[in-house]
Design an enzyme around this catalytic site. Structure first.
Site, short mmCIF file in Angstrom:
data_model
loop_
_atom_site.label_atom_id
_atom_site.label_comp_id
_atom_site.label_asym_id
_atom_site.label_seq_id
_atom_site.Cartn_x
_atom_site.Cartn_y
_atom_site.Cartn_z
N ARG A 34 -22.62 17.93 2.77
CA ARG A 34 -23.35 18.80 1.83
C ARG A 34 -22.87 20.25 1.90
NH1 ARG A 34 -28.38 16.65 -0.15
NH2 ARG A 34 -27.94 14.46 -0.40
N ARG A 38 -27.18 23.87 -1.76
CA ARG A 38 -28.14 24.92 -2.10
C ARG A 38 -28.19 26.10 -1.15
NH1 ARG A 38 -32.91 20.96 -2.76
NH2 ARG A 38 -31.58 20.08 -1.15
N ARG A 47 -26.28 26.19 -10.51
CA ARG A 47 -27.43 25.31 -10.78
C ARG A 47 -28.48 25.97 -11.68
NH1 ARG A 47 -29.68 22.05 -11.19
NH2 ARG A 47 -30.95 21.19 -9.54
N ASP A 84 -22.78 12.73 -6.58
CA ASP A 84 -23.94 12.20 -5.87
C ASP A 84 -23.77 10.69 -5.74
OD1 ASP A 84 -26.72 13.36 -4.96
OD2 ASP A 84 -27.03 11.30 -5.60
N TYR A 161 -32.81 3.09 -3.19
CA TYR A 161 -33.20 4.06 -4.22
C TYR A 161 -33.57 3.36 -5.53
CZ TYR A 161 -32.13 8.25 -1.55
OH TYR A 161 -32.17 9.25 -0.62
O1 CP3 Z 1 -21.06 18.84 -0.53
C1 CP3 Z 1 -21.21 17.60 -0.52
O2 CP3 Z 1 -21.52 16.95 0.48
C2 CP3 Z 1 -20.87 16.84 -1.79
C3 CP3 Z 1 -21.94 16.53 -2.63
C4 CP3 Z 1 -23.01 15.51 -2.28
C5 CP3 Z 1 -24.30 15.60 -2.86
N1 CP3 Z 1 -24.98 14.48 -2.56
C6 CP3 Z 1 -24.78 16.71 -3.69
C7 CP3 Z 1 -26.23 16.96 -3.80
C8 CP3 Z 1 -22.97 14.34 -1.54
C9 CP3 Z 1 -21.86 13.79 -0.66
C10 CP3 Z 1 -24.23 13.68 -1.74
C11 CP3 Z 1 -24.56 12.39 -1.17
C12 CP3 Z 1 -25.93 11.90 -1.24
N2 CP3 Z 1 -26.81 12.01 -2.28
C13 CP3 Z 1 -26.54 11.12 -0.23
C14 CP3 Z 1 -25.88 10.68 1.04
C15 CP3 Z 1 -25.81 11.79 2.02
C16 CP3 Z 1 -27.11 12.11 2.68
O3 CP3 Z 1 -27.51 13.28 2.59
O4 CP3 Z 1 -27.68 11.24 3.29
C17 CP3 Z 1 -27.84 10.82 -0.67
C18 CP3 Z 1 -28.88 10.02 0.10
C19 CP3 Z 1 -27.99 11.37 -1.97
C20 CP3 Z 1 -29.18 11.28 -2.87
C21 CP3 Z 1 -29.77 12.60 -3.07
N3 CP3 Z 1 -29.20 13.59 -3.84
C22 CP3 Z 1 -31.00 13.09 -2.55
C23 CP3 Z 1 -31.92 12.31 -1.64
C24 CP3 Z 1 -31.14 14.37 -3.00
C25 CP3 Z 1 -32.34 15.27 -2.79
C26 CP3 Z 1 -32.40 15.80 -1.43
C27 CP3 Z 1 -31.65 17.09 -1.34
O5 CP3 Z 1 -30.94 17.29 -0.36
O6 CP3 Z 1 -31.82 17.89 -2.27
C28 CP3 Z 1 -30.00 14.70 -3.77
C29 CP3 Z 1 -29.71 15.99 -4.43
C30 CP3 Z 1 -28.42 16.65 -4.15
N4 CP3 Z 1 -27.20 16.03 -4.02
C31 CP3 Z 1 -28.23 18.06 -4.04
C32 CP3 Z 1 -26.86 18.25 -3.81
C33 CP3 Z 1 -26.13 19.55 -3.67
C34 CP3 Z 1 -29.31 19.13 -4.21
C35 CP3 Z 1 -29.91 19.05 -5.55
C36 CP3 Z 1 -29.88 20.29 -6.38
O7 CP3 Z 1 -28.87 21.01 -6.44
O8 CP3 Z 1 -30.89 20.52 -7.03
#
Ligand code: CP3
Length: 358
Positions: A34, A38, A47, A84, A161
């Site tokens: 990640r 954010r 965003r 994602d 999910y």
């Molecule tokens: O920088 C990176 O790692 C690349 C981008 C990336 C995102 N999601 C962007 C993201 C990657 C590799 C993921 C993988 C992902 N997404 C996983 C596996 C990794 C982990 O954290 O376990 C999972 C379970 C998801 C599903 C997901 N996406 C959730 C549960 C959430 C909400 C929780 C959170 O951290 O906000 C997201 C949203 C998400 N994916 C954001 C980002 C940058 C934040 C949302 C936003 O910008 O509003």
């Protein structure tokens, strides 16, 4: 820019790939799950103007946020394409929304096993070509500075999910399906596995240099369940990608499996064919090395919460972590994704300390 012109710039920093393949490195490579996210004000600025999945679907925007952490942190040795894991359920025809402060929401999750037949497996990967375009564009724009990682969610995590309709503390519905609709669960896991294999091959064709498979919900599974519900599909994905890359006469890429909470199954994980195993922070580096042996690279595993400590404490914890893992077959990272309120300087302290350590 012509995304199809694949004459990529030469890779200048190959520490990540060398470590993944067990070759000697000058410094321990470091990246952060990640890392585009954010905690970065420049990410929040993007965003503020664009919906989450619009950023994923627009190659120029996905490329921009992928590059953001590299501009700020000179010690990063890798980038991961901005996307994602939930783009796969979308490509199968499900609606997924990202609600600020809540996370992903499926307005219509799978309610009954009969709905598996409504999922559109045919053409799923062709609906994900925007990820490939973002990868190709990023490989050009990154100018060979560091390698680009592609990724996917693993079948069980995606199934969870799709059934829960979002994140879940208990996974009550998924566990009910596992017990009462076992055959259907495996039918869906097999479908997801097929799509994931083709999706990952497409990412390599587009320019991904390493692939990470996120089994982020493995923490809900017992050792026995992990062996039945997760491990066989993770193995099939590793083998499937290898075989298809061979068939297409494409170069092989190293792969990482990150099964969060499955530290109880490192012996099983070490038999899945992955070059690298990602560890969460609950796993002891020395114990992990004893179990997996010397033919596998380990990645991890600082607790993301440690980045809220003082810079001095972060340095000390990071250096201790790197010393415990050692320089051989090791990629430094956190034990899960970096969290939104993390101070910007904490990332500097973490990445810099990795390179100073050993
Ligand atoms: O920088 C990176 O790692 C690349 C981008 C990336 C995102 N999601 C962007 C993201 C990657 C590799 C993921 C993988 C992902 N997404 C996983 C596996 C990794 C982990 O954290 O376990 C999972 C379970 C998801 C599903 C997901 N996406 C959730 C549960 C959430 C909400 C929780 C959170 O951290 O906000 C997201 C949203 C998400 N994916 C954001 C980002 C940058 C934040 C949302 C936003 O910008 O509003």
């Amino acid at each position: 820019m012509d995304y199809t012109n694949k004459n990529f710039p030469e890779l200048k920093n190959d520490r990540l790939l060398r470590a993944a393949l067990g070759k000697e490195v000058d410094k321990v490579p470091v990246w952060v799950m990640r890392q585009a996210g954010r905690y970065l004000p420049e990410f929040q600025a993007v965003r503020a103007k664009h919906d989450f999945f619009t950023v994923c679907r627009t190659p120029e925007l996905a490329c921009e946020v992928t590059l953001q952490p590299l501009r700020r942190y000179e010690h990063l040795d890798a980038s991961i394409i901005f996307s994602d894991i939930l783009v796969i359920p979308q490509a199968l025809g499900m609606t997924v929304e990202m609600h600020p402060g809540v996370g992903p929401v499926f307005p219509k999750p799978l309610k009954d096993p009969s709905e598996i037949d409504d999922l559109q497996e045919d053409g799923a990967v062709s609906r994900l070509l925007y990820v490939g375009k973002a990868i190709t564009l990023t490989r050009h724009k990154i100018e060979g500075k560091v390698p680009l990682i592609g990724f996917t969610g693993a079948p069980f995590t995606l199934l969870g999910y799709m059934i829960e309709g979002g994140g879940s503390k208990t996974m009550a519905k998924t566990k009910d399906w596992i017990e009462n609709h076992t055959k259907d669960v495996h039918k869906l896991l097999r479908m997801l596995t097929r799509v994931i294999i083709d999706y990952l091959v497409m990412q390599v064709e587009s320019g991904a240099q390493l692939l990470q498979v996120f089994e982020s919900s493995a923490d809900h599974l017992t050792r026995e369940q992990f062996a039945v519900i997760s491990a066989p599909y993770l193995k099939e994905i590793r083998n499937g990608v290898k075989t298809k890359l061979e068939e297409k006469q494409l170069e092989q890429v190293p792969m990482t499996v990150f099964a969060k909470g499955a530290g109880h199954s490192l012996d099983v994980q070490s038999q899945l064919g992955y070059e690298t195993i990602g560890l969460d922070w609950t796993v002891d580096p020395v114990e992990a090395r004893k179990i997996v042996g010397d033919n596998i690279t380990l990645q991890g595993n600082l607790d993301p919460q440690d980045l809220y400590k003082t810079l001095e404490e972060i340095k000390e914890l990071t250096i201790n972590m790197v010393r415990k893992f050692g320089k051989f077959r090791y990629i430094a990272n956190l034990g899960h994704g970096i969290t939104p309120q993390t101070p910007l300087e904490s990332m500097t302290a973490f990445t810099e300390s990795v390179h100073e350590a050993v």
